[in-house]
Design a protein around this motif. Structure first.
Motif, short mmCIF file in Angstrom:
data_model
loop_
_atom_site.label_atom_id
_atom_site.label_comp_id
_atom_site.label_asym_id
_atom_site.label_seq_id
_atom_site.Cartn_x
_atom_site.Cartn_y
_atom_site.Cartn_z
N ASP A 1 57.91 80.06 50.57
CA ASP A 1 56.23 80.14 50.39
C ASP A 1 56.04 81.51 50.34
OD1 ASP A 1 56.26 77.39 50.71
OD2 ASP A 1 56.08 77.22 52.64
N SER A 2 56.74 82.36 51.20
CA SER A 2 56.23 84.01 50.96
C SER A 2 56.45 84.50 49.62
CB SER A 2 57.40 84.69 52.05
OG SER A 2 56.95 84.25 53.30
N THR B 1 53.97 83.06 47.13
CA THR B 1 52.78 83.95 47.59
C THR B 1 52.79 85.15 46.97
OG1 THR B 1 52.43 82.51 49.60
CG2 THR B 1 51.20 84.57 49.38
N PHE B 2 53.99 85.99 46.97
CA PHE B 2 54.00 87.25 46.23
C PHE B 2 53.90 87.29 44.77
CE2 PHE B 2 56.94 90.39 44.11
CZ PHE B 2 56.43 91.57 44.45
N ASN C 1 49.33 84.77 44.36
CA ASN C 1 48.30 84.56 45.64
C ASN C 1 47.30 83.78 45.08
OD1 ASN C 1 46.85 84.47 47.93
ND2 ASN C 1 48.05 86.29 48.74
N ASP D 1 59.77 79.06 54.71
CA ASP D 1 58.82 79.84 55.05
C ASP D 1 59.12 80.98 53.91
OD1 ASP D 1 57.43 78.63 56.95
OD2 ASP D 1 58.59 79.59 58.60
N ARG D 2 60.34 81.43 53.88
CA ARG D 2 60.92 82.39 52.68
C ARG D 2 60.22 82.07 51.46
NH1 ARG D 2 65.68 82.82 56.11
NH2 ARG D 2 66.70 81.71 54.36
#
Length: 315
Positions: A15-16, A19-20, A23, A12-13
């Protein structure tokens, strides 16, 4: 189960962070859209351009206050007494560990001890030797009382005529019990000497030996006092005067006035006076004061103006 949960959180980290960075849904890069990056880029370009322009304007204004000849804003006559009176310097200087001392102390016959003082004088005289070898040049010219240097030119220095012991070949007299001291006036831009023109102008506290020398020099100068900044060296106290012994000066008994004023001209070197102390008393600390004499030189022991003090001790 715990390992599976940990791996899920790590994913999840990642992916975050991805995305940052980018996006795809909002078309944002590092949290900003293209139009946002464009606006902030234009803002900083204008901001730093204005900052650079302001700095350039301030520098231009600052340089307008400077002299094109690199002369200082305040010169003798513009300020207090410290800007009106020259100070004197002497060589050789004490060793680095005694930088605040004015004591010239050496052991007679000890070549290792004498070496420091001789090396100091040799290093100091090097620029003068280079200047004396110049026979022609655009900025070096021969000068006299009747031939002053033109603008942006300097007078050729005279280094000959020293007493026999006041020279490198004789170790400046330190191996002959007749040590030499070199004196100079510190550079002061635009300061010129007001010389004595008549015997009546000589101050009462001028040493009689110097007055007698000035009188005798008039006979060789057509009855006129040479235009000089005269120099005298004496023992400070009666005992010092008794122990100091005979003194000789060269190549002059002072500094010729035509070497002044100093105008920051390239190649300028202040004139020097070699003072030879013939056989000063051994094993006695002798306090010596040398003074420069002109109508616009004020002697101030506290601020060391117009004079220099040092001690001589020969073991």
């Amino acid at each position: 189960m715990a390992d599976h949960a940990y791996m899920k959180r790590a994913g999840d980290r990642d992916d975050s962070f991805k995305t940052f960075v980018w996006n795809p849904q909002t078309k944002q890069f590092l949290g900003r859209t293209g139009s946002s990056w464009f606006k902030i880029g234009v803002f900083y370009i204008i901001f730093y351009a204005c900052l650079a322009g302001f700095f350039a304007i301030m520098m231009a204004v600052f340089y307008q206050t400077l002299d094109t000849n690199h002369l200082p804003k305040y010169t003798p006559g513009d300020g207090g007494s410290l800007l009106k009176n020259p100070a004197m310097g002497f060589r050789p200087l004490p060793r680095a560990e005694n930088v605040e001392s004015t004591l010239i102390w050496y052991k007679n016959g000890d070549n290792d001890d004498i070496k420091h003082w001789v090396d100091q004088l040799n290093s100091f005289i090097e620029p003068y030797e280079g200047t004396s070898k110049i026979t022609s040049g655009q900025h070096v010219t021969s000068c006299s009382e009747d031939k002053l240097p033109e603008q942006r030119k300097v007078c050729r220095l005279r280094t000959s005529g020293s007493p026999d012991k006041c020279q490198k070949a004789e170790s400046w007299g330190y191996n002959r019990e007749s040590p030499c001291i070199l004196l100079k006036l510190n550079k002061m831009i635009k300061w010129g000497a007001e010389v004595y023109e008549t015997l009546e102008e000589l101050p009462e506290n001028m040493p009689q030996s110097l007055k007698d020398h000035i009188k005798s020099s008039m006979e060789l100068n057509g009855g006129k006092i040479p235009k000089m900044i005269w120099v005298s060296c004496e023992g400070e106290n009666p005992a010092d005067q008794e122990y100091i012994g005979p003194i000789r000066y060269s190549p002059w008994n002072g500094f010729p006035a035509y070497y002044f004023p100093y105008m920051h001209t390239p190649g300028y070197l202040p004139p020097i006076v070699a003072v030879q102390f013939d056989q000063p008393m051994s094993n006695v600390l002798i306090n010596i004061e040398c003074r420069a004499w002109a109508k616009n030189i004020v002697h101030d022991r506290q601020n060391r103006l117009g004079l220099v003090h040092f001690e001589l001790l020969k073991d």
